[in-house]
Design an enzyme around this catalytic site. Structure first.
Site, PDB file in Angstrom:
ATOM      1  N   LYS A  22       0.833  -1.193   0.000  1.00 57.79           N
ATOM      2  CA  LYS A  22       0.000   0.000   0.000  1.00 57.79           C
ATOM      3  C   LYS A  22       0.870   1.245   0.000  1.00 57.79           C
ATOM      4  CE  LYS A  22      -3.741  -0.698   2.351  1.00 57.79           C
ATOM      5  NZ  LYS A  22      -4.428  -0.995   3.626  1.00 57.79           N
ATOM      6  N   ARG A  92      -3.438   2.936   8.250  1.00 56.19           N
ATOM      7  CA  ARG A  92      -3.746   1.654   7.623  1.00 56.19           C
ATOM      8  C   ARG A  92      -2.512   0.763   7.552  1.00 56.19           C
ATOM      9  NH1 ARG A  92      -7.693   2.544   2.566  1.00 56.19           N
ATOM     10  NH2 ARG A  92      -6.385   4.300   1.937  1.00 56.19           N
ATOM     11  N   GLY A 101      -6.781 -10.793   7.837  1.00 57.49           N
ATOM     12  CA  GLY A 101      -6.626 -11.106   9.249  1.00 57.49           C
ATOM     13  C   GLY A 101      -5.888 -10.030  10.011  1.00 57.49           C
ATOM     14  N   MET A 103      -5.020  -6.089  11.237  1.00 65.15           N
ATOM     15  CA  MET A 103      -5.772  -4.872  11.497  1.00 65.15           C
ATOM     16  C   MET A 103      -5.798  -4.047  10.230  1.00 65.15           C
ATOM     17  SD  MET A 103      -5.109  -1.666  13.830  1.00 65.15           S
ATOM     18  CE  MET A 103      -5.205  -0.686  12.333  1.00 65.15           C
ATOM     19  N   ARG A 336      -4.014  -1.099  -6.286  1.00 62.06           N
ATOM     20  CA  ARG A 336      -3.256  -2.361  -6.220  1.00 62.06           C
ATOM     21  C   ARG A 336      -3.740  -3.251  -7.342  1.00 62.06           C
ATOM     22  NH1 ARG A 336      -6.178  -4.554  -0.671  1.00 62.06           N
ATOM     23  NH2 ARG A 336      -8.286  -4.279  -1.434  1.00 62.06           N
ATOM     24  N   HIS A 450      -6.495 -42.993   0.020  1.00 58.73           N
ATOM     25  CA  HIS A 450      -7.110 -43.713  -1.095  1.00 58.73           C
ATOM     26  C   HIS A 450      -8.241 -42.892  -1.699  1.00 58.73           C
ATOM     27  CE1 HIS A 450      -9.991 -46.662  -2.835  1.00 58.73           C
ATOM     28  NE2 HIS A 450      -8.871 -47.167  -3.336  1.00 58.73           N
ATOM     29  N   ARG A 556      -1.835 -47.442 -13.059  1.00 56.82           N
ATOM     30  CA  ARG A 556      -1.863 -48.439 -11.979  1.00 56.82           C
ATOM     31  C   ARG A 556      -2.666 -49.642 -12.434  1.00 56.82           C
ATOM     32  NH1 ARG A 556      -2.727 -43.272  -8.699  1.00 56.82           N
ATOM     33  NH2 ARG A 556      -4.199 -43.113 -10.390  1.00 56.82           N
ATOM     34  N   GLU A 739      10.833 -44.619  -4.724  1.00 55.44           N
ATOM     35  CA  GLU A 739       9.848 -44.237  -3.702  1.00 55.44           C
ATOM     36  C   GLU A 739      10.238 -44.731  -2.312  1.00 55.44           C
ATOM     37  OE1 GLU A 739       6.051 -46.075  -4.685  1.00 55.44           O
ATOM     38  OE2 GLU A 739       7.057 -47.724  -5.705  1.00 55.44           O
ATOM     39  N   SER A 758      10.931 -42.999 -12.062  1.00 61.95           N
ATOM     40  CA  SER A 758       9.790 -42.126 -11.792  1.00 61.95           C
ATOM     41  C   SER A 758       9.666 -41.991 -10.277  1.00 61.95           C
ATOM     42  CB  SER A 758       8.520 -42.722 -12.393  1.00 61.95           C
ATOM     43  OG  SER A 758       7.422 -41.891 -12.084  1.00 61.95           O
ATOM     44  N   ASP A 763       4.755 -42.130  -1.609  1.00 61.63           N
ATOM     45  CA  ASP A 763       5.401 -43.076  -0.709  1.00 61.63           C
ATOM     46  C   ASP A 763       6.742 -42.542  -0.223  1.00 61.63           C
ATOM     47  OD1 ASP A 763       3.293 -44.709  -0.833  1.00 61.63           O
ATOM     48  OD2 ASP A 763       4.313 -46.429  -1.717  1.00 61.63           O
ATOM     49  N   CYS A 825       5.628 -39.144 -10.490  1.00 58.05           N
ATOM     50  CA  CYS A 825       4.229 -39.533 -10.666  1.00 58.05           C
ATOM     51  C   CYS A 825       3.473 -39.549  -9.354  1.00 58.05           C
ATOM     52  CB  CYS A 825       4.122 -40.880 -11.373  1.00 58.05           C
ATOM     53  SG  CYS A 825       4.822 -42.236 -10.414  1.00 58.05           S
ATOM     54  N   TYR A 845       9.789 -34.995 -16.936  1.00 59.07           N
ATOM     55  CA  TYR A 845       8.331 -34.799 -16.966  1.00 59.07           C
ATOM     56  C   TYR A 845       7.729 -34.916 -15.574  1.00 59.07           C
ATOM     57  CZ  TYR A 845       7.888 -39.863 -16.517  1.00 59.07           C
ATOM     58  OH  TYR A 845       7.956 -41.144 -16.045  1.00 59.07           O
TER      59      TYR A 845
END
Lengths: 870, 870
Positions: A22, A92, A101, A103, A336, A450, A556, A739, A758, A763, A825, A845
Site C-alpha cells: 500500500k 492503515r 486477518g 488490522m 493495487r 485412497h 496403476r 519411492e 519415476s 510413498d 508420478c 516430466y
C-alpha cells in the site's frame, strides 16, 4: 539512527519490501502526480525492530513519526488534533504481500473533544464532525482496543429508535454527541481507562496495534498456507484524511479497471455519495454502480476514468482502486493489482497480450495455476454459497462441488441418483460405488489417502480427513456437533475449500472457453517439462488428452483387478498353494488384463504409456466377509477354516512397509510375467491395427538394485516369449519407481539397470518422514498450527528433506547414466510449487491426475519462464 | 598362455588367494622340508576362467595339468594308471577360505582294471589293491557323479552277510573284486555310461566337479552368510597317494596341536592303523587317541610331535593336521589353523601371549566376537545335541538353551516352573510372562521383533520367526509337520542356532573364568569406541556393568509403564479428554516413574545414562479386552461405549509410521514434561545422597528440527522448574535419536539443537528400506535365498544404503557442530560387523543389550587394531 519512517514523496512502487504494498503504491501515485492525500509510511523495518525489542516501540521510531507528523501539519497548514483547522489522519496497515486477518484501518484519527469542535466550525457541518468523532471512537475501540463492535451498535440502534429513523443518516448532530458520550462510557468500562484524548497517543497506540496484528492467529495461518516468511513484518501508512461524507458533492468508492469476475474490459465499481469508505463495505447502504457517477458528477467521473486508464497502463495490470471525493475533488487512497477469479485472470491476461500491453510469458505468470481448478469443475454459485454456514471443514482433497443424499456404504450408491458417499476411509472395494457417487466425504485419511487419490483421478469432488464428524456406521448416521445426519439426508461438499454444508446449494458449470484454450496453447510454447497423466482407464486417458497430457506417467494396474470379472481369479491366484495353481489363475487373468491395455494403448497412441506392475499388498484383494470367503473356498476347493486362516496370515502390522510392490514379484514372479505379457500382447494388437504405441514398464518399490535385476530378468523373459510366439517385436522401456529412501541413496546402482526413474513422491514422503498417510492427519494439523511444519508435505514436496533425497538420486543416476529419463508420478506432480522444484531438479516430466494437467502445464511454463528470467 | 597350475615346490602360505588355503599350506610345508607327498595345485584363476568360459575347461588348463602330471610321474618314477608301478593321486578342493558344502576329496584316482593289478603286484597285497579300487569307484561315483552312496553300501552289506563278517575289513580280495564289478554296474545304470577307465579323463572330470561344487547351493548360502565374494573361486590340489591301509605299519589320523574344545595346551588327536583318511571320519571303526601311537609306533610318534611343535610355531597358531603313515613313514597331507570353541579360542589366545608367541593385539584378533555368546549362556551339551534331530528352525533371536513345558499365553507361565512361552508374536503386555519363562518361541517377527529385543535384554533364550509352526491358540496346541505339541509338552530351544527340539536336552553352564576376564581386560587397552548398554532395569544395569559396560546408551521408559502399578494411570492419561485430566493422571505417574530412575542412576553412578522419553504409539498401552475397558471406564467415569470407541479411534493402519515418538510430545507435551521431571528428581535425590550422576535425555523419532526445538523447550522448562523448586542444579545433556531418513538428510539443522545423536538403526533400517520388522520375515528369507540381499539388514548394518545415510548424517552434523557426541543404540550396536562400520564412521560409542557387551568390546578392540594396522 536508522531511518524507519518515509514520506510519500520518497520511494516508489519498487520499495515494496520496505514500505509494504500500500505504501509503495501511494508513493508511486504521488510520484506520478496523482491526487493522493499527503502522508507517510512507518516502514516494515520498524515492525521488525518492534518485535526484536520484544514488542516495544523505540524512542527512535516514535520521534521519527513525530517529525513526519510535524512536516505533514506544516505542508497541510493544519494542526494535528488542533483547536482550529485540525489535521485528521487515517492509519492503515500495509504488508509487502496483502494478507487477510490483519488490522485494517482507523479513520478520523486526531479527533477529541477539542478538535471535533474545530472540525465542526471548519466544515460548517456539526453533524459531519460529530458523526466522524463517533466513528473514530467506534473504530479505534474495535480495531485497537478489541472492544466488540456490537456494543456500540446497540447504542446507535437505541438512538435511531428514539429518533424514529431507520438509518444512521437520520441522526442529527445532537444524537451523535450523545453517542460519543455513551461510547466513551463503554470504552472506560471495557478498558478501565479514559478514551485517549491526545492525538499523538492515539496514533502511537494505533501503530502498535497494527504491528501486533502482524502476529495474530489468522495472519499466521495465512502466512503458513501461502509460505510467507513471518519475519518480514508490515508497514503502517498514515495519511491526512479526506472526507467523502461532506454532503452530496462528496463520496467514496472502489473500482476495478476490468471486471474481476469475468475479466471483461470494462470498469467495474461501486460508490456512495456522502459516505466514508467503511460505508461501502459495511453493506448498510447499497452502493451504486460506478456508471452512475457519469450523471451525478460527470467531471469527476471523467477524471476518474482517465486515472483508471493511466493506472492500469502504468502498472500494466488490472487495478483495484479506492477513491474519495471531497467536495467535488477526487482523491486516490489506494491502488493495487486487483484480485480476480481464474476466469478473469485468464481473460485479462489474454486480452492484455492482444492489446499489446504485456508479453505472452508475462501473461502466463499472471495466472495462479491452482486457481484453474475453478474452471474445470462445477462450483457452487458464490452468491448462494455466501448465505450458507458450513457444518464443518475437512481437507480439500479433490475440487468441485457436490450435493446429494448421504449413503454410508458403497453398495448403497445407486446408479445416477447422485448420492454423497460418506466413509471412515475408502478401500479398493469401494471403487464401484465411488465412481457412481456424486461426491465423497471421509473421516480419516489425508490429501493422498485412497479416497483423495481415486477421487482426483475421477475428477470427482472429495473431502477427506474430516475428523470432527462422528460416524456411526451401524446406525447409518453421522453427528457433527449437535447436528445429526441420517442416511438419505442431503448435504453439500465444496471440494475446493473442504467445507461441508447441510442441504443442497445451487451450482454452476466449469468454464472452459476459447480464451482458456488459447491460454493453454501458449503454455505449450514455453514449458520444457513434459506433462503426463496418472490414468488407469480409457475415460481418464480421454480426459487427460483433452487437457493436453503428453502421455501416461502412471497407469496403476491394481484398480483393474477390482472388477467383478477379475477379482475372483485374482483371489484364486493369491491363495494358490502351488505355482501350478497360481499359473492356472493367472492364465484366466491374462486375457482380461490384456483387454484393459488394448483400450488404453489405442487411446494414447504414440504417446508413452508407463504401466506400473502390481503394487499393493495382496490381502487388499482378499474377501473379509465370511460369505465371500465361503464362495472362494468352494471355488478353490479349500476348507473354509483353512482359507480363513490363510487370509488372516496375510494380514500385516504395517502394510505400508510390508509384502508389496516388487517384493511380491520376487516371491511370485509369475504375476509380473503375466502382466508383462498382457501389456505386450495389447501393444502388438494395436500395432497390428496400425496404432503406434510406446509402452514403458515400471517396477514399483525398488530399494535395492538386485530386486530390479531379478524382476527385470523375469519380465524380459516373459516379453521375449511373447515376441517369439507372436513373431512380432516392438520397442519398449523398462524402469523403476523411486519411492523408498534407500532407492535414492543407491540410485547410482539402480540407474545401471533402469531406463527411467519415476519418483513416487507419495510413498517417498511417507517413508522419508515416517508418516503413514492414513495416520498422520491425526498430528499434521497440530504440526502446522505449532509451526513445526510450514506446509503439509503430502501437498507440496518437502524440499529440505524429501527434496534433498531426490536431488541425491538425480545426481547419482545422471552421473551413472547421462541419458536416463526422470519423471515424477506422485500427487506432487500436480502441485505448482512442487512442479517448479522438479523443473529445478532437471526432471524430464511430471505426471498428475487428468484434472490437474492444465494446472501442471501452467506451472511448468511458469517454472521455465522464471528460470530463464533468473 | 596364462599360468594356471603350480607344483607344490612353487609358492608358500602367502599365495592363499591363488592356491587356496590347502594348496598354500601344502606348498609351505614342502618349502620348510616337511614330508608332503608330491603334487600340484590347479589355481583359483583356473576356476574363474572355467566360469568365465561358461563352465568349460580350456585346452590351456588341460594341457598344463597334463604337463604337471608328467612331471609328477617322472619325479615319482611311477606311471599314472600304468600297468606297472602305477601312480595314484588324491584330488581335493581348497578355496582361500574354508567352506562347507563343497566337493571334498577323491582318493586313489588313477585306478582301473589294469592299474589295480599292477598295484596288487607292487604292494603284494591284492586285498588292499581291490579295496582301494572299490573305494575309488564309490567315492568318484558319489562326489563326481552324484550317485547316492547307499546304493553301493547295500552291495557291501550283502557281501558281508554272505561272508558272515560284520565289518568291511572282514572281506577278502575276491569279495572286493565282486564289489568292483557290481559297482561298475550301478555306475552304468545311473549314468548311462561305462565307468571312466582313462586316468586322465577321471582326473579332468574330478577337477571339473570341484569347480562346479563352488556354486552348489550350500556353498552359496555359506558365502552369503559369511560375506565371502562368490567370484574368487576355488583351487584343486592333486597329490600323489600315500597309503595308510598297507597293514599294521601304516595308518592315518588327524590332530590338533591344542585341545580345540578347551584350549588346553596338549596335542589332541585320533588315528587308525591300516586305514585310509575317510575311515577316521566315517565312524565305522572307532579311532584311537593319539597318545596310543607312543606305544604302537614310538619313532613315528616322536617325529609327529616334533612336526606339530614346528608347525604351531611356524604358523603361530593352533594347527589342525592330517597325516598318513605308509609302512612306517610319516606323511603330512594338510595343515590349517584349527577351528575351536570360543572357550578354546580365548584360552589359546591368552596362553600364546603368555608363551610369548603372539602379541596382545594379535590375540584379540584371534577371537570371533560372535562366538563369545557361547560362554555367556547355558548351552546344550554338544554330545547330547548330536543325538537329536530338530523339529524345525527359526531365527536365532537370543542365544542360550532352554527346555521346558510349552505355554501358549503369558498368563499360563508360573513363577519358576521353567515354561517355554510360544506365541504368534509377543507384545508389551506379555513382558511379565516373558520374564518368568525359561525361553521364548514366536511364529512371526524377525531378529528385531518385540520378542527378540526383549529376550536379548533379559539374556533369555529366544527363537523368533519360526513360520513353519502352525499355532492354534484356541486349541492350545501347535503343529510342526506331522508332530503335534500340546500345552504342557516339553520342547527345547537352541537360541544359538534357532533350532527347536522335542523333549528335554541336558545343558551345561556358560564358562566365564579368569582367562575370559583377562582377555576382556585386554580389549579395554585397545578399543577407542565406548561400549554402553541398552538397559531398562536395575538388573540389566548390573549385568551390563559386570560385562564392562561404560554407561547406558538407551534406557527405554515404556517398559516401565507396563507394571500393574503404572499401567492404570498411563491409561487414564491416554484417554483423558482435557489437559487437566491428563495432568491429574501424570501427577500419579510422576513419583512412580521417579522411583524407576532412582535405582538406575544409583546403579550406574557417574556413568552416563541416556534416557529415551516415551516412544511407542499410545494404543499399545490401552486395554483390548472388554473387562479391562470396563474397569477403566469406571475409573475414569466414562461411558463404556464411548471409551471403546476412543480406543478404536487410536488404532492405526501403520503404527510404525504413526503417532509415536516425539510426535506424541508435540500433541501432549505434558507427558515428556513429567518424564523429564522424574529423571531430574531421581538424579537430584542420588546427588544429594552423594552418588554422582550423568543424565542424558533423548528425544525419539525426530525427523524435522522444529520438532526437537518445540519439545526441547518444554522439557527444559520442566527441568528448570525442578531446579527451582528443589533449589538444586545439575549438569545434563539433551539430544536426539536419528532413526528417520529425513533426520539423516537434515542432520545439519538438527545438530544445531542437539548435544548428541544416537542412531536408532532398528527403525532407521525399517524406514530406509521400507521393511516393517514384523512383516518382512515373510519375504526376507526369499530375498536371501535369491541373493537379493546378502544378509539380513536387521542383523548387520546395510552399509550401502542405511550406512550411506548415517555417513551423510555424521558429516552434516560434525560440519555444524564439531564436538557433537555420536552413538548408536539399535540392535546393530552388538553386531561385530556393524561395530567395525561404526568405528569407521567415527562414532563415539555403541550401545547394545547387556549380554552383547563383551562381544561389542572385542569387536570394538578389533576394529581399532585393524584400522591402526591399515
Amino acid at each position: 539512527m536508522k531511518k524507519l519512517v518515509y514520506s510519500f514523496e520518497m520511494g516508489d512502487k519498487s520499495w515494496r519490501d520496505l514500505l509494504g504494498g500500500k505504501g509503495a503504491n501511494l508513493a508511486e501515485m504521488t510520484k506520478i502526480g496523482l491526487p493522493v492525500p499527503q502522508g507517510f509510511t512507518v516502514s516494515t523495518e520498524a515492525c521488525k525492530e518492534y518485535y526484536e525489542k520484544n514488542q516495544w516501540l523505540s524512542e527512535n521510531v516514535k520521534s521519527q513519526i513525530a517529525v513526519h507528523m510535524m512536516k505533514l501539519e506544516e505542508s497541510m497548514g493544519k494542526k494535528f488534533g488542533g483547536d482550529e483547522n485540525p489535521l485528521l489522519v487515517s492509519v492503515r496497515s500495509g504488508a509487502a504481500v496483502s494478507m487477510p486477518g490483519m488490522m485494517d484501518t482507523v479513520l478520523n484519527l486526531g479527533l477529541n473533544d477539542t478538535s471535533v469542535e474545530a472540525l465542526a466550525r471548519e466544515s460548517q457541518n456539526e453533524k459531519f464532525a460529530w458523526d466522524s468523532y463517533r466513528r473514530f471512537i467506534q473504530m479505534f475501540s474495535d480495531v485497537v482496543m478489541d472492544i466488540p463492535k456490537y456494543k456500540f451498535d446497540i447504542v446507535l440502534e437505541r438512538l435511531m429508535e428514539e429518533k424514529g429513523c431507520d438509518s444512521v443518516e437520520g441522526l442529527e448532530a445532537e444524537d451523535f454527541k450523545k453517542a460519543v458520550e455513551e461510547f466513551k462510557g463503554i470504552y472506560v468500562k471495557e478498558t478501565g481507562n479514559d478514551f485517549l484524548t491526545d492525538p499523538f497517543d492515539q496514533l502511537l497506540a494505533t501503530v502498535e496495534a497494527v504491528f501486533k496484528s502482524w502476529n495474530n492467529p489468522r495472519a499466521i495461518v495465512y502466512r503458513d498456507i501461502n509460505g510467507i516468511d513471518g519475519s518480514i513484518g508490515t508497514a503502517v501508512n498514515i495519511q491526512s484524511m479526506v472526507f467523502g461524507n461532506l454532503g452530496q458533492t462528496s463520496g467514496t468508492g472502489v473500482a476495478f479497471t476490468r471486471n474481476p469476475a469475468t475479466g471483461e474490459k470494462k470498469i467495474f465499481g461501486e460508490y456512495l455519495l456522502d459516505a466514508q469508505g467503511e460505508d461501502v463495505v459495511a453493506g448498510i447502504r447499497t452502493p451504486k454502480e460506478i456508471e452512475g457517477m457519469a450523471d451525478e458528477m460527470p467531471e469527476v467521473y471523467k477524471e476518474f476514468m482517465d486515472v483508471c486508464a493511466l493506472l492500469e497502463k502504468h502498472y500494466n495490470d488490472m487495478q483495484d482502486i479506492e477513491f474519495t471525493i471531497e467536495k467535488g475533488k477526487l482523491y486516490l487512497l489506494q491502488t493495487r493489482n486487483g484480485k480476480r477469479t481464474a476466469q478473469a485472470a485468464i481473460k485479462v491476461a489474454v486480452d492484455m497480450v492482444e492489446e499489446g500491453l504485456i508479453s505472452k510469458d508475462e501473461a502466463i505468470l499472471r495466472v495462479d495455476p491452482s486457481s484453474i481448478n475453478q474452471l474445470l469443475h462445477k462450483n457452487f454459485d458464490p452468491k448462494e454459497l455466501k448465505k450458507e454456514r458450513p457444518l464443518t471443514e475437512g481437507l480439500p482433497a479433490s475440487p468441485g462441488a457436490a450435493s446429494g443424499r448421504v449413503a454410508f456404504t458403497a453398495n448403497d450408491i445407486k446408479q445416477g441418483k447422485g448420492e454423497i458417499l460418506v466413509r471412515l476411509e475408502t478401500s479398493p472395494e469401494d471403487i464401484e460405488g465411488m465412481n457412481l457417487a456424486e461426491g465423497i466425504l471421509t473421516i480419516h485419511g489425508g490429501m493422498t489417502s485412497h479416497a483423495a487419490v481415486v477421487a482426483r483421478g475421477m475428477g470427482k469432488c472429495c473431502i477427506s480427513g474430516c475428523s470432527s464428524i462422528e460416524l456411526d456406521e451401524a446406525a447409518k448416521r453421522m453427528v457433527i456437533g449437535d447436528v445429526v445426519i441420517q442416511e438419505g439426508d442431503c448435504i453439500s461438499l465444496d471440494g475446493g475449500t473442504g467445507k461441508v454444508y447441510k442441504g443442497e446449494i445451487p451450482k454452476r458449470e466449469g468454464m472452459i472457453d476459447s480464451t482458456f484454450e488459447k491460454f493453454m496453447e501458449w503454455t505449450g510454447e514455453y514449458k520444457s517439462l513434459g506433462i503426463r497423466t496418472n490414468a488407469d482407464t480409457v475415460k481418464d486417458c480421454e480426459t487427460a488428452i483433452r487437457f493436453g497430457a503428453e502421455g501416461i506417467g502412471l497407469c496403476r494396474t491394481e484398480h483393474m483387478f477390482f472388477d467383478e470379472n477379475k477379482i475372483w481369479p485374482v483371489r484364486e491366484m493369491i491363495v494358490s498353494k502351488t505355482s501350478y495353481e497360481r499359473e492356472q489363475a493367472l492364465a484366466k487373468l491374462l486375457p482380461l488384463q490384456k483387454e484393459d491395455f488394448v483400450g488404453i494403448f489405442k487411446t494414447m497412441g504414440a504417446r508413452p504409456v508407463t504401466v506400473r506392475l502390481l503394487d499393493p499388498p495382496l490381502h487388499e484383494f482378499l474377501p473379509h466377509e465370511d460369505d465371500d470367503i465361503e464362495k472362494l473356498s468352494k471355488d478353490m476347493n479349500i476348507e473354509f477354516r483353512d482359507l480363513k486362516n490363510r487370509i488372516e496370515g496375510l494380514k500385516e502390522f504395517n502394510p505400508m512397509l510390508g509384502h508389496r510392490g516388487c517384493r511380491l514379484a520376487v516371491t511370485y514372479p509369475e504375476i509380473y510375467e503375466m502382466q508383462a505379457k498382457a501389456i505386450m500382447l495389447a501393444a502388438i494388437e494395436n500395432k497390428r491395427n496400425g496404432v503406434d504405441v510406446s509402452p514403458e514398464i515400471m517396477i514399483p518399490l525398488v530399494g535395492e538394485v538386485n530386486e530390479l535385476t531379478y524382476v527385470k530378468k523375469r519380465v524380459q523373459g516373459a516379453i521375449e516369449e511373447v515376441f517369439r510366439t507372436e513373431d512380432f517385436k516392438l520397442e519398449y522401456k523398462l524402469g523403476t519407481m523411486i519411492e523408498v529412501p534407500r532407492a535414492c541413496v543407491t540410485s547410482d546402482e539402480i540407474a545401471k539397470e533402469a531406463e527411467f526413474f519415476s519418483f513416487g513422491t507419495n510413498d517417498l514422503t511417507q517413508i522419508t518422514f515416517g508418516y503413514s498417510r492414513d495416520d498422520s492427519p491425526k498430528f499434521i494439523g497440530e504440526y502446522k498450527s505449532k509451526e513445526i511444519l510450514a506446509h503439509d508435505p503430502f501437498e507440496s514436496i518437502d524440499e529440505r528433506g524429501v527434496g534433498r533425497l531426490m536431488k541425491m538420486s538425480v545426481d547419482l543416476a545422471k552421473a551413472e547414466k547421462g541419458n536416463i529419463k526422470l519423471g515424477i508420478c506422485g500427487e506432487h506432480g500436480g502441485d505448482p510449487k512442487s512442479i517448479e522444484f522438479c523443473h529445478g531438479l532437471g526432471l524430464d516430466y511430471v505426471s498428475c491426475s487428468p484434472y490437474r494437467v492444465p494446472i501442471a502445464r501452467v506451472a511448468a511454463a511458469q517454472a521455465e519462464i522464471k528460470s530463464k528470467r533468473g
